[in-house]
Design a protein around this motif. Sequence first.
Motif, PDB file in Angstrom:
ATOM      1  N   TYR A 171      41.366  24.173  53.379  1.00 15.47           N
ATOM      2  CA  TYR A 171      40.401  24.808  52.471  1.00 15.47           C
ATOM      3  C   TYR A 171      39.462  25.704  53.276  1.00 15.47           C
ATOM      4  O   TYR A 171      38.262  25.459  53.352  1.00 15.47           O
ATOM      5  CB  TYR A 171      39.599  23.745  51.713  1.00 15.47           C
ATOM      6  CG  TYR A 171      40.467  22.811  50.909  1.00 15.47           C
ATOM      7  CD1 TYR A 171      40.961  23.191  49.664  1.00 15.47           C
ATOM      8  CD2 TYR A 171      40.821  21.556  51.411  1.00 15.47           C
ATOM      9  CE1 TYR A 171      41.773  22.350  48.928  1.00 15.47           C
ATOM     10  CE2 TYR A 171      41.630  20.703  50.686  1.00 15.47           C
ATOM     11  CZ  TYR A 171      42.106  21.104  49.448  1.00 15.47           C
ATOM     12  OH  TYR A 171      42.908  20.266  48.732  1.00 15.47           O
ATOM     13  N   PRO A 172      40.001  26.754  53.901  1.00 17.58           N
ATOM     14  CA  PRO A 172      39.157  27.620  54.739  1.00 17.58           C
ATOM     15  C   PRO A 172      38.066  28.313  53.921  1.00 17.58           C
ATOM     16  O   PRO A 172      38.325  28.846  52.840  1.00 17.58           O
ATOM     17  CB  PRO A 172      40.153  28.638  55.302  1.00 17.58           C
ATOM     18  CG  PRO A 172      41.304  28.629  54.340  1.00 17.58           C
ATOM     19  CD  PRO A 172      41.388  27.226  53.828  1.00 17.58           C
ATOM     20  N   ASP A 207      34.740  29.019  45.731  1.00 16.71           N
ATOM     21  CA  ASP A 207      35.292  30.287  45.245  1.00 16.71           C
ATOM     22  C   ASP A 207      36.668  30.107  44.616  1.00 16.71           C
ATOM     23  O   ASP A 207      37.209  31.043  44.024  1.00 16.71           O
ATOM     24  CB  ASP A 207      35.402  31.287  46.406  1.00 16.71           C
ATOM     25  CG  ASP A 207      34.044  31.705  46.945  1.00 16.71           C
ATOM     26  OD1 ASP A 207      33.064  31.674  46.170  1.00 16.71           O
ATOM     27  OD2 ASP A 207      33.965  32.062  48.141  1.00 16.71           O
ATOM     28  N   PHE A 208      37.220  28.894  44.739  1.00 12.22           N
ATOM     29  CA  PHE A 208      38.567  28.655  44.230  1.00 12.22           C
ATOM     30  C   PHE A 208      38.623  27.353  43.417  1.00 12.22           C
ATOM     31  O   PHE A 208      39.301  26.383  43.801  1.00 12.22           O
ATOM     32  CB  PHE A 208      39.564  28.574  45.396  1.00 12.22           C
ATOM     33  CG  PHE A 208      39.600  29.794  46.254  1.00 12.22           C
ATOM     34  CD1 PHE A 208      40.334  30.900  45.869  1.00 12.22           C
ATOM     35  CD2 PHE A 208      38.884  29.830  47.451  1.00 12.22           C
ATOM     36  CE1 PHE A 208      40.367  32.035  46.666  1.00 12.22           C
ATOM     37  CE2 PHE A 208      38.913  30.956  48.253  1.00 12.22           C
ATOM     38  CZ  PHE A 208      39.644  32.067  47.863  1.00 12.22           C
ATOM     39  N   PRO A 209      37.932  27.291  42.289  1.00  7.56           N
ATOM     40  CA  PRO A 209      38.033  26.082  41.439  1.00  7.56           C
ATOM     41  C   PRO A 209      39.436  25.975  40.835  1.00  7.56           C
ATOM     42  O   PRO A 209      40.172  26.973  40.734  1.00  7.56           O
ATOM     43  CB  PRO A 209      36.967  26.322  40.376  1.00  7.56           C
ATOM     44  CG  PRO A 209      36.834  27.810  40.299  1.00  7.56           C
ATOM     45  CD  PRO A 209      37.059  28.314  41.693  1.00  7.56           C
ATOM     46  N   ARG A 239      43.868  29.868  44.423  1.00 11.11           N
ATOM     47  CA  ARG A 239      44.413  29.527  45.738  1.00 11.11           C
ATOM     48  C   ARG A 239      45.818  28.942  45.635  1.00 11.11           C
ATOM     49  O   ARG A 239      46.699  29.248  46.447  1.00 11.11           O
ATOM     50  CB  ARG A 239      43.491  28.533  46.442  1.00 11.11           C
ATOM     51  CG  ARG A 239      44.053  28.023  47.774  1.00 11.11           C
ATOM     52  CD  ARG A 239      43.140  26.966  48.381  1.00 11.11           C
ATOM     53  NE  ARG A 239      42.057  27.605  49.107  1.00 11.11           N
ATOM     54  CZ  ARG A 239      40.800  27.181  49.109  1.00 11.11           C
ATOM     55  NH1 ARG A 239      40.467  26.129  48.379  1.00 11.11           N
ATOM     56  NH2 ARG A 239      39.886  27.798  49.815  1.00 11.11           N
ATOM     57  N   TYR A 240      46.035  28.095  44.627  1.00 11.42           N
ATOM     58  CA  TYR A 240      47.329  27.424  44.497  1.00 11.42           C
ATOM     59  C   TYR A 240      47.583  27.057  43.047  1.00 11.42           C
ATOM     60  O   TYR A 240      46.691  26.548  42.359  1.00 11.42           O
ATOM     61  CB  TYR A 240      47.350  26.153  45.366  1.00 11.42           C
ATOM     62  CG  TYR A 240      48.606  25.338  45.227  1.00 11.42           C
ATOM     63  CD1 TYR A 240      49.816  25.810  45.695  1.00 11.42           C
ATOM     64  CD2 TYR A 240      48.568  24.079  44.620  1.00 11.42           C
ATOM     65  CE1 TYR A 240      50.969  25.054  45.572  1.00 11.42           C
ATOM     66  CE2 TYR A 240      49.718  23.314  44.498  1.00 11.42           C
ATOM     67  CZ  TYR A 240      50.920  23.809  44.980  1.00 11.42           C
ATOM     68  OH  TYR A 240      52.059  23.068  44.847  1.00 11.42           O
ATOM     69  N   SER A 241      48.796  27.318  42.583  1.00  9.48           N
ATOM     70  CA  SER A 241      49.224  26.925  41.234  1.00  9.48           C
ATOM     71  C   SER A 241      50.656  26.414  41.306  1.00  9.48           C
ATOM     72  O   SER A 241      51.477  26.946  42.060  1.00  9.48           O
ATOM     73  CB  SER A 241      49.142  28.110  40.257  1.00  9.48           C
ATOM     74  OG  SER A 241      47.815  28.544  40.096  1.00  9.48           O
ATOM     75  N   ASP A 242      50.957  25.400  40.516  1.00 11.48           N
ATOM     76  CA  ASP A 242      52.312  24.864  40.509  1.00 11.48           C
ATOM     77  C   ASP A 242      52.445  23.853  39.379  1.00 11.48           C
ATOM     78  O   ASP A 242      51.449  23.421  38.789  1.00 11.48           O
ATOM     79  CB  ASP A 242      52.631  24.191  41.842  1.00 11.48           C
ATOM     80  CG  ASP A 242      54.133  24.095  42.108  1.00 11.48           C
ATOM     81  OD1 ASP A 242      54.931  24.427  41.207  1.00 11.48           O
ATOM     82  OD2 ASP A 242      54.515  23.677  43.228  1.00 11.48           O
TER      83      ASP A 242
END
Length: 327
Positions: A171-172, A207-209, A239-242
């Motif tokens: 989680y940079p 910044d990435f909920p 950031r990520y979806s799946d």
Amino acid sequence: MDRSIIKKSFFLFLLLPSLLSAQYTDVINSNRPGRAVSAYAVGKNVVQAEVGLLYEQQDNADLNSDSNIFGTDYAFRYGLLFEQLEINVEGSFIKQTINYPDFGIEGKLTNFSRNRVGLKYLIFDPYKDPERNKPNLYSWRANNVFQWKNLIPAVSLYAGANFLFGDNPFYPGDPNLSYRGAIATQSRLSPRFVLISNVAYDRIGTDFPEWRYALSLSHAFRDPRWSVFFEGQGISGDRYSDIILRTGVARLINPNFQADIHMGSGFKSSPSRVFVVLGFSYRLDFHKDELKPIDEQRSGQNGKIGRNSNKKKSKKKRKKNRNDIDF
């Protein structure tokens, strides 16, 4: 231990997770396997640990890389203050080895992929009403088939916080503290099927909920110490979806110990995911039943002891004595 006792206890746990206003069950109430969590708490003064050993393989088509991941899932749960409330600590600690064949480069990432603390509180329990909980004494079928009222779920609310330690490579740029809110529901569809659903808004304040969804269906076998589950999980974020599918089995070893194994995979190719998890759940049971004073009991509750039952018996006895004298 008598096998019949284990069977009865397990049915009580799986099918009727709450009698009257109680959360406590005779056997362990674990959220494993899978990621969907129950609407019910572990019970007041119950301490519970749920641990999983995981292996995952990831291949990223966009980066032309492959990864091997080893790690541990963990959850520690405690029934706090009263039956409906639970405090929990949960997360995953992983070590990821990434290979880039085109460049001959290998990298390693090690840290928490999840680490949070939260409170879960049951706000609605359809089994709190003893009248709804009564079996039909005249119909086996009515007690063993799906009924529309079975869709009415128990509902709990969750509020918690995520914690990052050091420079977390997963989680940079994220702050060390973010927040999470969730709703969990649970329905007993029939004596052998239980449906659980979760909706969560996670990493609030970053910044990435993310939105996270889970739907899990469990089925008990004829030997109720064994159960199988099928679960779908959706993750939606920048950031990520799946979409991830899981399936596995759980085995009740004794009333305080459960073992499980499950596997799953994702739908995406960047990265693709295939994993297997071996898990265990164990509880320390310090729960004590709290009896209600007779004056606070409802008519017919806890047997047929009522507030004025002794007075009625005394009046009948006095009346009988008077009749004997008159005779």
